[in-house]
Each structure stands twice: as C-alpha cells, then as structure tokens.
Design a protein around this motif. Structure first.
Motif, mmCIF file in Angstrom:
data_model
loop_
_atom_site.group_PDB
_atom_site.id
_atom_site.type_symbol
_atom_site.label_atom_id
_atom_site.label_comp_id
_atom_site.label_asym_id
_atom_site.label_seq_id
_atom_site.Cartn_x
_atom_site.Cartn_y
_atom_site.Cartn_z
ATOM 1 N N MET A 1 0.837 -1.178 0.000
ATOM 2 C CA MET A 1 0.000 0.000 0.000
ATOM 3 C C MET A 1 0.884 1.244 0.000
ATOM 4 O O MET A 1 1.901 1.290 0.686
ATOM 5 C CB MET A 1 -0.879 -0.030 1.239
ATOM 6 N N LYS A 2 0.458 2.253 -0.734
ATOM 7 C CA LYS A 2 1.233 3.482 -0.853
ATOM 8 C C LYS A 2 1.177 4.291 0.442
ATOM 9 O O LYS A 2 0.113 4.426 1.055
ATOM 10 C CB LYS A 2 0.680 4.303 -2.010
ATOM 11 N N LYS A 3 2.315 4.819 0.841
ATOM 12 C CA LYS A 3 2.385 5.639 2.043
ATOM 13 C C LYS A 3 1.871 7.040 1.736
ATOM 14 O O LYS A 3 2.166 7.602 0.682
ATOM 15 C CB LYS A 3 3.836 5.709 2.519
ATOM 16 N N ALA A 4 1.113 7.599 2.648
ATOM 17 C CA ALA A 4 0.570 8.944 2.475
ATOM 18 C C ALA A 4 1.692 9.977 2.514
ATOM 19 O O ALA A 4 2.685 9.814 3.220
ATOM 20 C CB ALA A 4 -0.444 9.238 3.565
ATOM 21 N N ARG A 5 1.528 11.031 1.752
ATOM 22 C CA ARG A 5 2.539 12.085 1.708
ATOM 23 C C ARG A 5 2.458 13.000 2.922
ATOM 24 O O ARG A 5 3.438 13.597 3.314
ATOM 25 C CB ARG A 5 2.367 12.932 0.455
ATOM 26 N N ARG A 6 1.275 13.130 3.458
ATOM 27 C CA ARG A 6 1.092 14.024 4.596
ATOM 28 C C ARG A 6 0.478 13.271 5.764
ATOM 29 O O ARG A 6 -0.351 12.398 5.580
ATOM 30 C CB ARG A 6 0.185 15.178 4.198
ATOM 31 N N THR A 7 0.879 13.652 6.962
ATOM 32 C CA THR A 7 0.321 13.027 8.152
ATOM 33 C C THR A 7 -1.021 13.666 8.476
ATOM 34 O O THR A 7 -1.377 14.725 7.937
ATOM 35 C CB THR A 7 1.263 13.207 9.359
ATOM 36 N N GLU A 8 -1.760 13.034 9.367
ATOM 37 C CA GLU A 8 -3.049 13.588 9.775
ATOM 38 C C GLU A 8 -2.874 14.955 10.421
ATOM 39 O O GLU A 8 -3.713 15.841 10.237
ATOM 40 C CB GLU A 8 -3.738 12.631 10.739
ATOM 41 N N GLU A 9 -1.780 15.142 11.152
ATOM 42 C CA GLU A 9 -1.523 16.431 11.785
ATOM 43 C C GLU A 9 -1.335 17.525 10.743
ATOM 44 O O GLU A 9 -1.843 18.640 10.900
ATOM 45 C CB GLU A 9 -0.282 16.359 12.679
ATOM 46 N N GLN A 10 -0.613 17.211 9.672
ATOM 47 C CA GLN A 10 -0.401 18.194 8.606
ATOM 48 C C GLN A 10 -1.704 18.516 7.888
ATOM 49 O O GLN A 10 -1.972 19.676 7.578
ATOM 50 C CB GLN A 10 0.630 17.672 7.608
ATOM 51 N N ILE A 11 -2.522 17.504 7.644
ATOM 52 C CA ILE A 11 -3.803 17.717 6.973
ATOM 53 C C ILE A 11 -4.693 18.627 7.805
ATOM 54 O O ILE A 11 -5.298 19.577 7.292
ATOM 55 C CB ILE A 11 -4.504 16.361 6.713
ATOM 56 N N ILE A 12 -4.760 18.370 9.094
ATOM 57 C CA ILE A 12 -5.592 19.198 9.971
ATOM 58 C C ILE A 12 -5.052 20.620 10.025
ATOM 59 O O ILE A 12 -5.811 21.584 10.062
ATOM 60 C CB ILE A 12 -5.700 18.544 11.367
ATOM 61 N N GLY A 13 -3.742 20.778 9.990
ATOM 62 C CA GLY A 13 -3.147 22.115 9.949
ATOM 63 C C GLY A 13 -3.555 22.878 8.703
ATOM 64 O O GLY A 13 -3.858 24.084 8.762
ATOM 65 N N ILE A 14 -3.580 22.196 7.562
ATOM 66 C CA ILE A 14 -4.003 22.838 6.309
ATOM 67 C C ILE A 14 -5.470 23.241 6.398
ATOM 68 O O ILE A 14 -5.854 24.343 5.987
ATOM 69 C CB ILE A 14 -3.749 21.882 5.120
ATOM 70 N N LEU A 15 -6.306 22.365 6.952
ATOM 71 C CA LEU A 15 -7.730 22.693 7.094
ATOM 72 C C LEU A 15 -7.947 23.861 8.057
ATOM 73 O O LEU A 15 -8.850 24.676 7.852
ATOM 74 C CB LEU A 15 -8.508 21.458 7.562
ATOM 75 N N GLN A 16 -7.110 23.960 9.073
ATOM 76 C CA GLN A 16 -7.226 25.087 10.001
ATOM 77 C C GLN A 16 -6.818 26.399 9.336
ATOM 78 O O GLN A 16 -7.379 27.445 9.645
ATOM 79 C CB GLN A 16 -6.390 24.831 11.251
ATOM 80 N N GLU A 17 -5.853 26.337 8.413
ATOM 81 C CA GLU A 17 -5.503 27.531 7.648
ATOM 82 C C GLU A 17 -6.705 28.013 6.843
ATOM 83 O O GLU A 17 -6.963 29.207 6.747
ATOM 84 C CB GLU A 17 -4.360 27.237 6.665
ATOM 85 N N ARG A 29 -2.366 25.426 -4.132
ATOM 86 C CA ARG A 29 -1.145 25.799 -4.855
ATOM 87 C C ARG A 29 0.059 25.775 -3.920
ATOM 88 O O ARG A 29 1.128 25.270 -4.265
ATOM 89 C CB ARG A 29 -1.326 27.189 -5.464
ATOM 90 N N LYS A 30 -0.113 26.292 -2.719
ATOM 91 C CA LYS A 30 0.975 26.368 -1.743
ATOM 92 C C LYS A 30 1.466 24.980 -1.321
ATOM 93 O O LYS A 30 2.669 24.753 -1.200
ATOM 94 C CB LYS A 30 0.492 27.142 -0.512
ATOM 95 N N HIS A 31 0.532 24.047 -1.122
ATOM 96 C CA HIS A 31 0.887 22.733 -0.605
ATOM 97 C C HIS A 31 0.991 21.663 -1.693
ATOM 98 O O HIS A 31 1.289 20.506 -1.391
ATOM 99 C CB HIS A 31 -0.133 22.296 0.452
ATOM 100 N N GLY A 32 0.735 22.033 -2.942
ATOM 101 C CA GLY A 32 0.915 21.112 -4.055
ATOM 102 C C GLY A 32 -0.081 19.970 -4.089
ATOM 103 O O GLY A 32 0.303 18.804 -4.181
ATOM 104 N N MET A 33 -1.360 20.297 -4.001
ATOM 105 C CA MET A 33 -2.400 19.267 -4.038
ATOM 106 C C MET A 33 -3.561 19.770 -4.880
ATOM 107 O O MET A 33 -3.621 20.951 -5.223
ATOM 108 C CB MET A 33 -2.877 18.949 -2.626
#
Length: 55
Positions: A1-17, A29-33
C-alpha cells in the motif's frame, strides 16, 4: 500500500488555515495538491483536532 505524503496532523493544519480565512485555491497551490483532495480531506477531517484524529 502506498504511504501517504502528509500526516493527519499536517492535513488538519491545512484545514485550520482554511478556517482562518485562506482561500482553497491558494492553499492547494501552496501545498501542491488538487482541490478534490482538499475537499475529500475536509469531508473526512473537518472539525477535528489533532488529538481526535490520533484516536
């Protein structure tokens, strides 16, 4: 299985932004997704804190 590029902590940080007022297109654009990835994360992790995600 492919490893995720971002951790759950990073994802939640992006959503909080986004909650703080940043636009979706700028964050993608900033985070490349894609916007589709962003909205999938928002559906899964929206409203969570880091401690809730670890549970």
């Amino acid at each position: 299985m492919k490893k995720a590029r971002r951790t759950e902590e990073q994802i939640i940080g992006i959503l909080q932004e986004h909650d703080a007022g940043a636009k979706c297109a700028d964050l993608c654009r900033k985070h490349g997704m894609s916007e589709g990835t962003f909205y999938a994360w928002k559906a899964k992790y929206g409203g969570m804190t880091v401690s809730e995600a670890k549970r």
